[in-house]
Design a protein around this motif. Structure first.
Motif, PDB file in Angstrom:
ATOM      1  N   ALA A 260       0.768   3.766  -3.046  1.00 40.91           N
ATOM      2  CA  ALA A 260       0.175   5.065  -2.733  1.00 40.91           C
ATOM      3  C   ALA A 260       1.152   6.194  -3.018  1.00 40.91           C
ATOM      4  O   ALA A 260       0.760   7.242  -3.551  1.00 40.91           O
ATOM      5  CB  ALA A 260      -0.266   5.093  -1.266  1.00 40.91           C
TER       6      ALA A 260
ATOM      7  N   THR B 186       0.821  -1.204   0.000  1.00 34.88           N
ATOM      8  CA  THR B 186       0.000   0.000   0.000  1.00 34.88           C
ATOM      9  C   THR B 186       0.856   1.255   0.000  1.00 34.88           C
ATOM     10  O   THR B 186       0.573   2.219  -0.743  1.00 34.88           O
ATOM     11  CB  THR B 186      -0.932   0.009   1.226  1.00 34.88           C
ATOM     12  OG1 THR B 186      -1.773  -1.141   1.198  1.00 34.88           O
ATOM     13  CG2 THR B 186      -1.796   1.265   1.241  1.00 34.88           C
TER      14      THR B 186
ATOM     15  N   THR C 261       1.021   6.837   5.431  1.00 36.51           N
ATOM     16  CA  THR C 261       0.377   5.721   4.741  1.00 36.51           C
ATOM     17  C   THR C 261       0.646   4.400   5.445  1.00 36.51           C
ATOM     18  O   THR C 261      -0.270   3.578   5.620  1.00 36.51           O
ATOM     19  CB  THR C 261       0.874   5.644   3.287  1.00 36.51           C
ATOM     20  OG1 THR C 261       0.670   6.907   2.655  1.00 36.51           O
ATOM     21  CG2 THR C 261       0.116   4.572   2.516  1.00 36.51           C
TER      22      THR C 261
ATOM     23  N   SER D  39      -0.103   8.701  -5.859  1.00 38.22           N
ATOM     24  CA  SER D  39      -0.483  10.001  -5.309  1.00 38.22           C
ATOM     25  C   SER D  39       0.521  11.085  -5.660  1.00 38.22           C
ATOM     26  O   SER D  39       0.142  12.233  -5.941  1.00 38.22           O
ATOM     27  CB  SER D  39      -0.638   9.908  -3.788  1.00 38.22           C
ATOM     28  OG  SER D  39      -1.660   9.003  -3.438  1.00 38.22           O
TER      29      SER D  39
END
Length: 293
Positions: free
Chosen positions: A88, A84, A221, A92
């Motif tokens: 991410a 993740t 995160t 992002s």
């Protein structure tokens, strides 16, 4: 007058340090108690013992009992959190870079809609997400009309179902876009003149300069994914897929919870996030205030 001022300054210093001492005690006491409780059994913990006991190895043995599945849960949480975080940061940061660097008439409208999505609570999205990932397990039918599961690796009870909803969050995109405002645009122009493509500029120029922002986003995160409870509770249905928060929740929901074992589990659940934060706290502060190096 000077003496009164000196006395006032002395009292203010004592008061300031007194408040700091109380705040430090309030902040550290739960962690100290957690470590103490991890070495005691349930009877001593219920009795309010504040001394280290001799039950640490017993609690560890109970915690890592194969029937409990805590070791497997650590692997699941680590894998989900790492995947993740990497996905991410890549997605992002690319979105934040694009929103700031590339100009268009509809850019601010799209970004405004993205920010509005931050106001929607996650519990309102659980049912649509559940139905979405549930369909992946039944895409396709055999000759008799029975559902097949060729996409089950993307459906419920899979790592994919937990990772994807956290890959592109409005907060991370906003964080990267705001910090990209301080990015020196002359470097981009020089790289383009040298013939670098936009992808090469992103990975070879933008990424090294924005390291503090990446570090701050990685901490946020990873901690959010590691401690995530609600969505994994819904999406992960088999015992072998459970994460650390789910296993800890099951420990505490029994009729006779073993608090010593639970405290040991909480210590193991706290260590990764605490280690990452303390190792990267300098970059975290720099990234959150928008520093660019």
């Amino acid at each position: 007058m000077a003496i009164k001022q000196s006395s006032f300054n002395r009292y203010m210093t004592v008061l300031r340090y007194g408040i700091l001492i109380v705040a430090t005690f309030v902040s550290l006491f739960p962690f100290v108690w957690m470590l103490i409780a991890a070495t005691n059994n349930t009877v001593a913990i219920n009795a309010g013992s504040m001394t280290f006991g001799d039950q640490l190895m017993v609690n560890l043995g109970n915690l890592f009992n194969p029937d409990l599945g805590f070791a497997r849960a650590i692997v699941n949480s680590a894998l989900i959190a790492l995947v993740t975080t990497v996905c991410a940061l890549t997605v992002s940061s690319a979105a934040g870079y694009g929103f700031e660097i590339f100009r268009s008439k509809k850019r601010d409208i799209v970004f405004g809609i993205l920010l509005v999505s931050m106001m929607v609570p996650f519990c309102a999205l659980m049912i649509p997400l559940y139905r979405l990932f549930g369909t992946f397990g039944s895409l396709g039918f055999d000759d008799e009309g029975n559902p097949l599961a060729p996409w089950k690796w993307m459906g419920l009870d899979s790592y994919f179902a937990v990772v994807i909803p956290l890959v592109a969050t409005a907060f991370l995109i906003f964080l990267f876009r705001q910090n990209t405002k301080a990015f020196p645009k002359d470097i981009l122009e020089a790289a383009r003149i040298d013939g670098l493509s936009e992808i090469a500029i992103f990975f070879k120029v933008y990424f090294p300069v924005m390291r503090p922002t990446y570090a701050a986003a990685a901490i946020i995160t990873f901690m959010g994914s590691w401690n995530n409870f609600l969505w994994p509770l819904v999406a992960l249905q088999s015992p072998e897929m459970r994460t650390v928060p789910l296993v800890l929740s099951n420990m505490g929901s029994s009729y006779t919870p073993d608090y010593g074992m639970i405290m040991c589990g909480i210590v193991f659940a706290t260590l990764p996030t605490a280690a990452i934060f303390f190792l990267m706290q300098k970059y975290f502060v720099a990234g959150m205030v928008g520093a660019v190096k």
